[in-house]
Write a protein that holds these residues in place. Structure first.
Motif, PDB file in Angstrom:
ATOM      1  N   LYS A  96      -4.753  -4.745  11.532  1.00  0.00           N
ATOM      2  CA  LYS A  96      -3.480  -4.003  11.667  1.00  0.00           C
ATOM      3  C   LYS A  96      -2.685  -4.440  12.899  1.00  0.00           C
ATOM      4  O   LYS A  96      -2.145  -3.613  13.645  1.00  0.00           O
ATOM      5  N   ILE A  97      -2.602  -5.763  13.074  1.00  0.00           N
ATOM      6  CA  ILE A  97      -1.800  -6.310  14.180  1.00  0.00           C
ATOM      7  C   ILE A  97      -0.782  -7.317  13.652  1.00  0.00           C
ATOM      8  O   ILE A  97      -0.233  -8.104  14.422  1.00  0.00           O
ATOM      9  N   GLY A  98      -0.517  -7.283  12.339  1.00  0.00           N
ATOM     10  CA  GLY A  98       0.403  -8.243  11.744  1.00  0.00           C
ATOM     11  C   GLY A  98       1.513  -7.596  10.950  1.00  0.00           C
ATOM     12  O   GLY A  98       1.329  -6.522  10.349  1.00  0.00           O
ATOM     13  N   VAL A  99       2.679  -8.235  10.946  1.00  0.00           N
ATOM     14  CA  VAL A  99       3.833  -7.845  10.131  1.00  0.00           C
ATOM     15  C   VAL A  99       4.124  -8.980   9.162  1.00  0.00           C
ATOM     16  O   VAL A  99       4.430 -10.098   9.599  1.00  0.00           O
ATOM     17  N   PRO A 100       4.029  -8.782   7.853  1.00  0.00           N
ATOM     18  CA  PRO A 100       4.271  -9.872   6.910  1.00  0.00           C
ATOM     19  C   PRO A 100       5.750 -10.218   6.793  1.00  0.00           C
ATOM     20  O   PRO A 100       6.596  -9.323   6.737  1.00  0.00           O
ATOM     21  N   VAL A 101       6.047 -11.517   6.744  1.00  0.00           N
ATOM     22  CA  VAL A 101       7.431 -11.927   6.545  1.00  0.00           C
ATOM     23  C   VAL A 101       7.818 -11.793   5.075  1.00  0.00           C
ATOM     24  O   VAL A 101       9.000 -11.770   4.734  1.00  0.00           O
ATOM     25  N   GLY A 102       6.802 -11.726   4.200  1.00  0.00           N
ATOM     26  CA  GLY A 102       7.073 -11.472   2.787  1.00  0.00           C
ATOM     27  C   GLY A 102       6.872 -12.653   1.858  1.00  0.00           C
ATOM     28  O   GLY A 102       7.346 -12.623   0.718  1.00  0.00           O
ATOM     29  N   VAL A 103       6.146 -13.677   2.306  1.00  0.00           N
ATOM     30  CA  VAL A 103       5.886 -14.834   1.443  1.00  0.00           C
ATOM     31  C   VAL A 103       4.931 -14.425   0.329  1.00  0.00           C
ATOM     32  O   VAL A 103       3.951 -13.729   0.564  1.00  0.00           O
ATOM     33  N   LYS A 104       5.215 -14.884  -0.891  1.00  0.00           N
ATOM     34  CA  LYS A 104       4.456 -14.407  -2.042  1.00  0.00           C
ATOM     35  C   LYS A 104       3.638 -15.481  -2.755  1.00  0.00           C
ATOM     36  O   LYS A 104       2.835 -15.150  -3.630  1.00  0.00           O
ATOM     37  N   ALA A 105       3.806 -16.752  -2.403  1.00  0.00           N
ATOM     38  CA  ALA A 105       3.128 -17.797  -3.179  1.00  0.00           C
ATOM     39  C   ALA A 105       2.562 -18.892  -2.285  1.00  0.00           C
ATOM     40  O   ALA A 105       3.212 -19.354  -1.346  1.00  0.00           O
TER      41      ALA A 105
END
Length: 487
Positions: free
Chosen positions: A386-395
Motif C-alpha cells: 500500500k505504497i503505490g498509486v497506479p497510473v492506470g496501465v492495463k496491458a
C-alpha cells in the motif's frame, strides 16, 4: 571464512547489478568470492580484496545475429530478452564447466537463466543457489497462474480474475500476464525442470517486506532473503557518482546539486529502468503531464533518445531555466537520488531493483509497469504494501509501439495523488517511510537479512565440512572428459 563461492550473473542490468551487490556482501563476510563474467561486464564488479573475477569469452553478438557491440540485454532494441540472446549466453556453458573443474568452488550462486549450471553443479556435488531478480510475491503469483490457470476461465483479456491461494486478494487481467506464462517458452520449461535440482534460492528482499510470501516459499524450497542490496546510501558529502560501472554525466552531477536547493519531499523522480522504452508520443505526454502537475522533478531519459526531437520543443531548457526540473539523458545515480531528502515520490516501471531501492529509501511510488513481472510488482506495491498509486496501465507488452498511450491527464493525476497533502497521500508516504527504516535495519548487524546471510554461509561451511568439495569421483571424471571434447 574458509569458503569459495562462484557467482554467475546474467547479462542484463536488472539481474547483474543485484547479484554483484550480493557478491560484495559475501566478500564482506570474509568469503573468497569469484564473479564469472565477460571482459566488458567485469568492469561493473565492485572492488574488494575478497572479490575476484574469472573471465568468460567475450559475448559473441554477431554470431547470435544480434547488433554489434551488444554486451548486455540492455543493448537490445526490444525489451524482450530474445531467444537469440539466450542462445548466445548458452555458449558460455563449456567455458563455465572448465572453470568449475579448475577451481572447484564450494558453492555456486547462478542466475536462474543459466539452467545448465544447475546440472553441472548437481553432477559435481556442489550446492547451487539460484538467484531470482524479483521478490517472493511475484514468484508466488507466477506459480499460481501457471498451476491453476485461472486466467483461462475468464471471457476476455480485460476481465479481472482472482489469483487463488494467496494470502491477499489479488486481481489481474489476462492482458497483464507476461507472454511467457501464457505460452511457456523453451527457457521457461528449462527453468521449471531445473528447479527441483537446486539447493536453494538467494533473494534480494527482506523478511519484513513480504513475510507471508517468504514463509510460503520456504515450504517448497530453501530460500534466504539478504536484501535490499542497493549499495550504501550516499549522503550529500559522500556520493558514489560512478557506482555500478557507469560514468557520471554532467547532468547527473548537476542534478544532485540542484536537489540540494529543493525543499524536503518536494521533488518527483521519474525513471523506467535500463530497458524501459517509450514512443516519442508517449514521452511528450509524460512531459506535458509533469508540466501540468506542477511539482519539481528529475526525469531520466534513455541515452539514445535525442531530447530535442523527442520532447516538446525547448522543454528541457525551459524547465531548467524556470528551476522546475532536471532531465538526465542517460545514466543516473538512482540510489543517491532516491535517498536525497528532497525526493518525495518516484514514478517507476516496477522493476524489482527500482522497487527495493525505493523501499529502502522510504519513497512512495507511482506504478507504471511495462513488461516482465512488473504488473505483479505493481499489485504488491498497491494492494499489499500500500505504497503505490497506479497510473492506470492495463496491458503487458515488451514493444513500446504496441503499448496503450497514457495521456498527460493520467500522468498529472497520478503525480498529484502521490505528492498530495490529503490523508490518503500522507498515510501512503508514512507507510513508505516505516518500510524504509525497517529495510535499513534488516541489513545491519543483527537485522533479519544480516542473520539470513549468516545462516546461509554457516550452512555452506557445514556442507563443505560434511560432504567435501567434490561429488562422486566417477562423475568428475565424466565431466572432465566432456570438457576435453569441447576443446
Amino acid at each position: 571464512m574458509d569458503l569459495h563461492v562462484f557467482f554467475l550473473p546474467f547479462l542484463a542490468p536488472g539481474h547483474m547489478i543485484p547479484m554483484l551487490d550480493i557478491a560484495a556482501l559475501f566478500a564482506g563476510r570474509g568469503v573468497r568470492t569469484t564473479v564469472v563474467t565477460t571482459p566488458t561486464n567485469a568492469a561493473a564488479v565492485p572492488h574488494h580484496p575478497n572479490l575476484h573475477v574469472l573471465l568468460l569469452p567475450p559475448f559473441n553478438s554477431r554470431a547470435a545475429g544480434l547488433p554489434d557491440g551488444v554486451e548486455t540485454a540492455a543493448g537490445l532494441r526490444d525489451t524482450q530478452i530474445s531467444p537469440a540472446f539466450i542462445a548466445a549466453t548458452d555458449e558460455f556453458e563449456p567455458h563455465f564447466l572448465r572453470l568449475l573443474l579448475s577451481h572447484r568452488p564450494d558453492c555456486i550462486v547462478a542466475d536462474v537463466h543459466f539452467t545448465w549450471a544447475v546440472d553441472h553443479a548437481a553432477t559435481l556435488g556442489i550446492p547451487l543457489l539460484s538467484f531470482y531478480a524479483t521478490g517472493f510475491f511475484s514468484i508466488a503469483v507466477a506459480a499460481a497462474i501457471s498451476h491453476f490457470k485461472d486466467h483461462e476461465s475468464v471471457t476476455g483479456d480485460d476481465v479481472p480474475f482472482t489469483i487463488d491461494f494467496l494470502p491477499h486478494k489479488i486481481y489481474l487481467t489476462r492482458s497483464q500476464i507476461p507472454g511467457h506464462l501464457i505460452t511457456p517458452t523453451d527457457l521457461v520449461r528449462r527453468m521449471m525442470a531445473a528447479q527441483p535440482k537446486i539447493y536453494g534460492m538467494v533473494m534480494n528482499t527482506f523478511l519484513e517486506l513480504e513475510p507471508e510470501y517468504a514463509a510460503s516459499m520456504t515450504q517448497f524450497c530453501k530460500a534466504w532473503s539478504v536484501g535490499p542490496v542497493c549499495r550504501k546510501s550516499p549522503t550529500t558529502k559522500d556520493r558514489d557518482l560512478s557506482q555500478r560501472g557507469e560514468a557520471a554525466s554532467k547532468d547527473a552531477i548537476d542534478c544532485l546539486q540542484w536537489l540540494d536547493e529543493r525543499e524536503t519531499d518536494s521533488v518527483i523522480y521519474i525513471c523506467f529502468g535500463s530497458m524501459g522504452r517509450f514512443t516519442t508520443t508517449q514521452l511528450q505526454e509524460i512531459a506535458r503531464g509533469l508540466d501540468s502537475a506542477g511539482h519539481p522533478f528529475v526525469w531520466v531519459v534513455k541515452k539514445d533518445i535525442h531530447i530535442s526531437a523527442a520532447l516538446p520543443s525547448g522543454f528541457k531548457e525551459r524547465v531548467r531555466r524556470e528551476n522546475r526540473g532536471v532531465i538526465i539523458n542517460g545514466w543516473a545515480p538512482q540510489v543517491s537520488i532516491l535517498n536525497h531528502r528532497a525526493v518525495g515520490g518516484f514514478v517507476t516501471h516496477c522493476g524489482w531493483n527500482s522497487t527495493t531501492e525505493a523501499v529502502n529509501a522510504g519513497v512512495a511510488m507511482v506504478t507504471w509497469p511495462l513488461h516482465a513481472e512488473q504488473f505483479f510488482n505493481e499489485r504488491f506495491l498497491v494492494d499489499v504494501a500500500k505504497i503505490g498509486v497506479p497510473v492506470g496501465v492495463k496491458a503487458w507488452s515488451d514493444k513500446e509501439e504496441e503499448r496503450e498511450l497514457v495521456g498527460k491527464e493520467k500522468v498529472e493525476e497520478a503525480v498529484r495523488r502521490l505528492m498530495g497533502e490529503d490523508t490518503e497521500a500522507a498515510e501512503r508516504r508514512s507507510r513508505a517511510r516505516v518500510l524504509g527504516e525497517t529495510a535499513k535495519k534488516a541489513v545491519e548487524k543483527g537485522g533479519s537479512s544480516y542473520n539470513e546471510l549468516t545462516k546461509l554461509l554457516e550452512e555452506m561451511v557445514e556442507i563443505k565440512t560434511r560432504w567435501g568439495k567434490v561429488g562422486k569421483e566417477e562423475n568428475v571424471i565424466g565431466e572432465v572428459n566432456k570438457s576435453q571434447e569441447v576443446n
